[in-house]
Design a protein around this motif. Structure first.
Motif, PDB file in Angstrom:
ATOM      1  N   GLN A   1       0.997  -5.629 -15.138  1.00 22.99           N
ATOM      2  CA  GLN A   1       0.398  -5.586 -13.800  1.00 22.99           C
ATOM      3  C   GLN A   1      -0.858  -4.737 -13.920  1.00 22.99           C
ATOM      4  N   THR A   2      -1.900  -5.082 -13.183  1.00 27.02           N
ATOM      5  CA  THR A   2      -3.122  -4.280 -13.192  1.00 27.02           C
ATOM      6  C   THR A   2      -3.410  -3.754 -11.788  1.00 27.02           C
ATOM      7  N   TYR A   3      -4.057  -2.589 -11.740  1.00 21.62           N
ATOM      8  CA  TYR A   3      -4.370  -1.930 -10.474  1.00 21.62           C
ATOM      9  C   TYR A   3      -5.757  -1.301 -10.561  1.00 21.62           C
ATOM     10  N   PRO A   4      -6.551  -1.384  -9.484  1.00 24.23           N
ATOM     11  CA  PRO A   4      -7.776  -0.582  -9.433  1.00 24.23           C
ATOM     12  C   PRO A   4      -7.357   0.857  -9.143  1.00 24.23           C
ATOM     13  N   VAL A   5      -7.965   1.820  -9.842  1.00 28.42           N
ATOM     14  CA  VAL A   5      -7.590   3.217  -9.653  1.00 28.42           C
ATOM     15  C   VAL A   5      -8.836   4.086  -9.543  1.00 28.42           C
TER      16      VAL A   5
ATOM     17  N   ALA B   1       4.971   6.399  -9.874  1.00 33.06           N
ATOM     18  CA  ALA B   1       4.363   7.615  -9.322  1.00 33.06           C
ATOM     19  C   ALA B   1       2.928   7.770  -9.820  1.00 33.06           C
ATOM     20  N   ILE B   2       2.678   7.427 -11.071  1.00 32.90           N
ATOM     21  CA  ILE B   2       1.322   7.493 -11.618  1.00 32.90           C
ATOM     22  C   ILE B   2       0.425   6.492 -10.891  1.00 32.90           C
ATOM     23  N   VAL B   3       0.890   5.256 -10.752  1.00 32.13           N
ATOM     24  CA  VAL B   3       0.095   4.232 -10.061  1.00 32.13           C
ATOM     25  C   VAL B   3      -0.158   4.647  -8.617  1.00 32.13           C
ATOM     26  N   ALA B   4       0.856   5.103  -7.917  1.00 31.92           N
ATOM     27  CA  ALA B   4       0.706   5.487  -6.509  1.00 31.92           C
ATOM     28  C   ALA B   4      -0.285   6.637  -6.346  1.00 31.92           C
ATOM     29  N   ALA B   5      -0.280   7.582  -7.282  1.00 36.44           N
ATOM     30  CA  ALA B   5      -1.201   8.718  -7.208  1.00 36.44           C
ATOM     31  C   ALA B   5      -2.649   8.291  -7.425  1.00 36.44           C
ATOM     32  N   LEU B   6      -2.857   7.275  -8.255  1.00 38.33           N
ATOM     33  CA  LEU B   6      -4.221   6.859  -8.596  1.00 38.33           C
ATOM     34  C   LEU B   6      -4.725   5.680  -7.778  1.00 38.33           C
ATOM     35  N   SER B   7      -3.816   4.952  -7.158  1.00 42.96           N
ATOM     36  CA  SER B   7      -4.185   3.764  -6.393  1.00 42.96           C
ATOM     37  C   SER B   7      -3.434   3.759  -5.072  1.00 42.96           C
ATOM     38  N   PRO B   8      -3.863   4.609  -4.136  1.00 44.52           N
ATOM     39  CA  PRO B   8      -3.136   4.733  -2.869  1.00 44.52           C
ATOM     40  C   PRO B   8      -3.001   3.421  -2.100  1.00 44.52           C
ATOM     41  N   ASP B   9      -3.875   2.452  -2.357  1.00 47.17           N
ATOM     42  CA  ASP B   9      -3.795   1.169  -1.670  1.00 47.17           C
ATOM     43  C   ASP B   9      -2.729   0.251  -2.258  1.00 47.17           C
ATOM     44  N   ALA B  10      -2.175   0.618  -3.409  1.00 43.54           N
ATOM     45  CA  ALA B  10      -1.122  -0.196  -4.032  1.00 43.54           C
ATOM     46  C   ALA B  10       0.184   0.116  -3.311  1.00 43.54           C
ATOM     47  N   THR B  11       0.450  -0.610  -2.235  1.00 42.06           N
ATOM     48  CA  THR B  11       1.634  -0.337  -1.426  1.00 42.06           C
ATOM     49  C   THR B  11       2.912  -0.766  -2.131  1.00 42.06           C
TER      50      THR B  11
END
Length: 173
Positions: free
Chosen positions: A75-79, A54-64
């Motif tokens: 795992q790393t994500y642009p946010v 939920a934290i990742v999805a809120a900060l990185s909407p493109d992380a499907t």
């Protein structure tokens, strides 16, 4: 989600279902800054990965897709944070044997300016920056309910007050 504690003490929440756990993740995401570390504690099935997703999805909407890093370990994500673009590192340390192994996963790089979400942080807690550390301990209850206890270092004092106020207002976002 209901608050069960007084101001200035660790924040205790009743989370009746996974949707409430995910809502907590969205609330926490809105408060994160570069350099923050979120330690997610709890037994298997307590909701750590649900909260992290939920934290990742809120900060990185493109992380499907937000897979659990149980086997990849990180795992790393642009946010997008309030202060601008950053990176989020999601660690799952369940399979580590020694604290020093986290350096092989890039902990120092993550701590230099990314947001770090760490599931199973117990092994490495002594290595984490106290001031920027937010600890969320989840406990599994009956019928899918959970409880969360949230405490933070000095950098979290005002933000935890903001979180308390938001939760008291009943804001579902």
């Amino acid at each position: 989600m209901s608050i069960m504690t007084k101001p200035d003490s660790p924040l205790s929440l009743a989370l009746p279902d996974l949707a409430a756990t995910a809502a907590l993740g969205r609330h926490v995401a809105a408060l994160l800054r570069a350099g923050d570390v979120v330690a997610l504690k709890g037994d298997l099935g307590a909701g750590k990965t649900t909260l992290a997703r939920a934290i990742v999805a809120a900060l990185s909407p493109d992380a499907t897709e937000v897979p659990s890093p149980t086997f990849t370990l990180v795992q790393t994500y642009p946010v997008d944070l309030a202060g601008g673009p950053a990176e989020l590192w999601h660690f799952d340390l369940y399979r580590l044997d020694r604290a020093e192994q986290i350096y092989e996963l890039g902990l120092e790089e993550a701590l230099s300016g990314a947001v770090s979400l760490i599931e199973w942080p117990e092994l490495v807690e002594r290595l984490l920056p106290r001031a920027k550390l937010l600890t969320i301990a989840l406990q599994l209850g009956g019928d899918g309910a959970r409880a969360a206890t949230i405490s933070g270092g000095a950098a979290w004092d005002q933000r935890l007050d903001t979180l308390r106020a938001k939760l008291r207002s009943g804001d579902p976002s």
